[in-house]
Design a protein around this motif. Structure first.
Motif, mmCIF file in Angstrom:
data_model
loop_
_atom_site.group_PDB
_atom_site.id
_atom_site.type_symbol
_atom_site.label_atom_id
_atom_site.label_comp_id
_atom_site.label_asym_id
_atom_site.label_seq_id
_atom_site.Cartn_x
_atom_site.Cartn_y
_atom_site.Cartn_z
ATOM 1 N N LEU A 41 42.762 39.397 -62.690
ATOM 2 C CA LEU A 41 41.491 39.872 -62.151
ATOM 3 C C LEU A 41 40.571 38.678 -61.884
ATOM 4 O O LEU A 41 39.951 38.555 -60.820
ATOM 5 C CB LEU A 41 40.849 40.851 -63.135
ATOM 6 N N TYR A 133 32.549 43.432 -66.605
ATOM 7 C CA TYR A 133 33.025 42.311 -65.787
ATOM 8 C C TYR A 133 32.350 42.477 -64.439
ATOM 9 O O TYR A 133 32.531 43.488 -63.768
ATOM 10 C CB TYR A 133 34.542 42.361 -65.598
ATOM 11 N N SER A 138 35.830 43.544 -58.642
ATOM 12 C CA SER A 138 36.100 43.836 -60.057
ATOM 13 C C SER A 138 36.501 45.300 -60.230
ATOM 14 O O SER A 138 37.319 45.623 -61.084
ATOM 15 C CB SER A 138 34.888 43.503 -60.936
ATOM 16 N N SER A 139 35.931 46.191 -59.398
ATOM 17 C CA SER A 139 36.409 47.574 -59.452
ATOM 18 C C SER A 139 37.222 47.918 -58.210
ATOM 19 O O SER A 139 38.234 48.601 -58.290
ATOM 20 C CB SER A 139 35.232 48.545 -59.643
ATOM 21 N N PHE A 143 40.893 45.236 -59.645
ATOM 22 C CA PHE A 143 41.195 45.826 -60.947
ATOM 23 C C PHE A 143 42.520 46.586 -60.843
ATOM 24 O O PHE A 143 43.427 46.386 -61.658
ATOM 25 C CB PHE A 143 40.059 46.770 -61.370
ATOM 26 N N SER A 146 45.485 44.234 -60.406
ATOM 27 C CA SER A 146 45.830 43.475 -61.613
ATOM 28 C C SER A 146 46.490 44.359 -62.667
ATOM 29 O O SER A 146 47.469 43.964 -63.292
ATOM 30 C CB SER A 146 44.567 42.831 -62.208
ATOM 31 N N ILE A 432 40.005 53.317 -64.230
ATOM 32 C CA ILE A 432 38.609 52.983 -64.518
ATOM 33 C C ILE A 432 37.858 54.224 -64.993
ATOM 34 O O ILE A 432 37.866 55.263 -64.336
ATOM 35 C CB ILE A 432 37.905 52.394 -63.279
ATOM 36 N N VAL A 448 32.777 46.453 -63.643
ATOM 37 C CA VAL A 448 33.677 47.403 -64.277
ATOM 38 C C VAL A 448 33.490 47.225 -65.786
ATOM 39 O O VAL A 448 33.308 46.103 -66.261
ATOM 40 C CB VAL A 448 35.127 47.138 -63.783
ATOM 41 N N LEU A 453 39.513 48.300 -69.473
ATOM 42 C CA LEU A 453 40.775 47.597 -69.211
ATOM 43 C C LEU A 453 41.913 48.043 -70.139
ATOM 44 O O LEU A 453 42.987 48.417 -69.657
ATOM 45 C CB LEU A 453 40.557 46.075 -69.265
#
Ligand SMILES: [Zn+2]
Length: 469
Positions: A41, A133, A138-139, A143, A146, A432, A448, A453
């Motif tokens: 990420l 994060y 990131s979202s 995300f 990853s 998420i 996020v 995670l």
């Protein structure tokens, strides 16, 4: 070659070591792969893979390299250049004992651009702060990329052999043209062909403002996105000599009729399930209307109430709304043309042409010219498959026991649309879990929650093992 074999062996030994040192707690076993997901990420957020940058290739090469390091053989990693971007396909081979076609997993490598000067923090550095994060992608959707990648690596390192192949397809322009997704679904169909697709870009867990999980959404259909232009023309003339006929008037009359019109009520297995499962969460008169609509979509009162709510009207049928206007060419001239843009979200199964015919009929003026913008892509709703929904339910309940799982019809377009359009049923959901007030995808300060995670890693591991054994 030698090096590849070595890393593969090393990978297995490492995994066995991890198992031995942490037999007591399952989440511990996944720690190295959770760390791997976070590292991926971090690395991918730092690559500004926006439309036209040519940097999606860098993301793809990095991810492909990680799979190589994890021991995936070269012949199962495919970097596919498409225009100025790329798609990446990676296969985790099963032993075929289930006799079933593969499962397709999907996410995208591109992001909507972010201007560093507008952000409070650098959008292209993953920053952990206040339990989040932060960073572009990131979202949406680094995300997903990853977590799916790290989960496949984990399965391989655990020595898990799936009963059918798992195919990861990462698209390279989901946020713009979707040419990579189209190519994956057509030109490269042989590489990604699957019984169904799980797309980690949308849906997911909703937390209320106190951080308590209230529901989990799985998108299993999308409304067809179509935009029409409606144009009125007129010979025009000097504005000091007004005439009865006028392009702006013709267009306004047509618009008024469109505003007064409601498309027929429609429902499906999916929307009825959506309303009946959402009803108890919403409660009150709206919840009551949902329950009645789920039982009888002809209940006029229930329809009227749901259609008065912007968040529910779209689940009761097709909607079309004027969104843009242009007309006239000078303040002292009669307009020679006036154009309105009308954006529609069409209920699956209705079709673009039929919707256009309906609008023309409502307007009742043959002198108006209509144009369909772009090329709308139609797709049917995917069935609410028992195997998929049971696996998702178990995967979610591993962290949030009893959480209601709600099938949903999305009103925007995503990669799933292209898979569905070629007959691959697709389900969009992510690992998420967040509050709607934390939803900043495409916007400033995208974030996020850090806590999501491990939940996502656990969820995908559970879902993928359940569907392949
Ligand atoms: Zn996305």
């Amino acid at each position: 070659m030698m090096k590849k074999i070595l890393t593969a062996i090393l990978g297995t030994v490492l995994a066995a070591g991890q198992l031995a040192t942490s037999v007591c707690a399952a989440p511990q076993e996944s720690q190295p792969f959770q760390d791997k997901a976070l590292e991926m990420l971090k690395t991918t957020v730092a690559i500004r893979s926006v439309e036209g940058s040519g940097l999606v290739k860098d993301v793809a090469e990095y991810v492909a390299g990680e799979f190589r390091k994890a021991g995936f053989p070269e012949q199962d990693i495919h970097l596919l250049p498409i225009g100025d971007t790329v798609a990446l396909v990676v296969r985790l081979r099963g032993d075929g004992r289930l006799g079933k076609k593969p499962i397709l997993l999907s996410a995208h490598m591109d992001v909507v651009d972010a201007l560093p000067e507008d952000w409070e923090r650098d959008p292209f550095t993953l920053i952990e702060e206040n339990g989040y994060y932060f960073g572009r992608g990131s979202s949406d959707n680094k995300f997903g990329l990853s977590v799916l990648s790290a989960t496949l690596m984990r399965l391989r390192a655990e020595g898990y052999v799936p009963g059918r192949d798992l195919v990861l397809a990462l698209s390279g322009d989901e946020e713009s043209l979707m040419a990579t997704t189209r190519a994956l679904a057509t030109t490269y169909r042989n590489l990604i062909d699957a019984e169904f697709a799980l797309v980690a870009d949308g849906g997911g867990g909703q937390l209320n403002e106190d951080g308590v999980a209230v529901s989990y959404t799985v998108d299993s259909a999308e409304k067809t996105y179509a935009t029409f232009e409606m144009k009125a023309t007129n010979p025009g003339g000097h504005s000091s000599l007004p005439r009865r006929d006028n392009a702006i008037k013709d267009l306004s009359d047509a618009l008024n009729r469109i505003f007064a019109f409601e498309f027929p009520v429609m429902s499906s297995e999916l929307t009825r399930a959506y309303f009946s499962r959402t009803a108890p969460l919403v409660g009150g008169e709206v919840g009551d209307a949902m329950e009645r609509f789920a039982e009888n979509p002809d209940d006029g009162e229930a329809v009227a109430l749901l259609r008065s709510r912007p968040e529910y009207v779209g689940s009761t049928g097709t909607t079309c709304v004027p969104t843009m206007l242009r007309g006239g060419h000078a303040e002292n001239a009669l307009p020679q043309s006036a154009v309105a843009t009308i954006n529609c979200r069409i209920f699956p199964g209705v079709g673009v042409q039929k919707t256009l015919e309906a609008l023309k009929q409502v307007v009742g003026n043959d002198a108006l010219e209509w144009t369909v913008l772009d090329e709308p892509l139609e797709s049917d709703a995917s069935p609410i498959r028992d195997d998929v929904f049971t696996a998702i339910t178990n995967g979610v309940h591993a962290s949030y026991p009893g959480l209601p799982i709600i099938p949903h019809m999305a009103s925007g377009a995503s990669d799933a649309l292209h898979f569905r359009a070629v007959g691959i049923p697709s389900y969009t959901f992510s690992g998420i879990f967040m509050k709607s007030s934390d939803e900043y995808a495409h916007g400033l300060n995208e974030r996020v929650p850090v806590a999501t995670l491990p939940v996502a890693m656990k969820m995908w591991h559970s879902i993928l093992t359940e569907l392949t054994q």
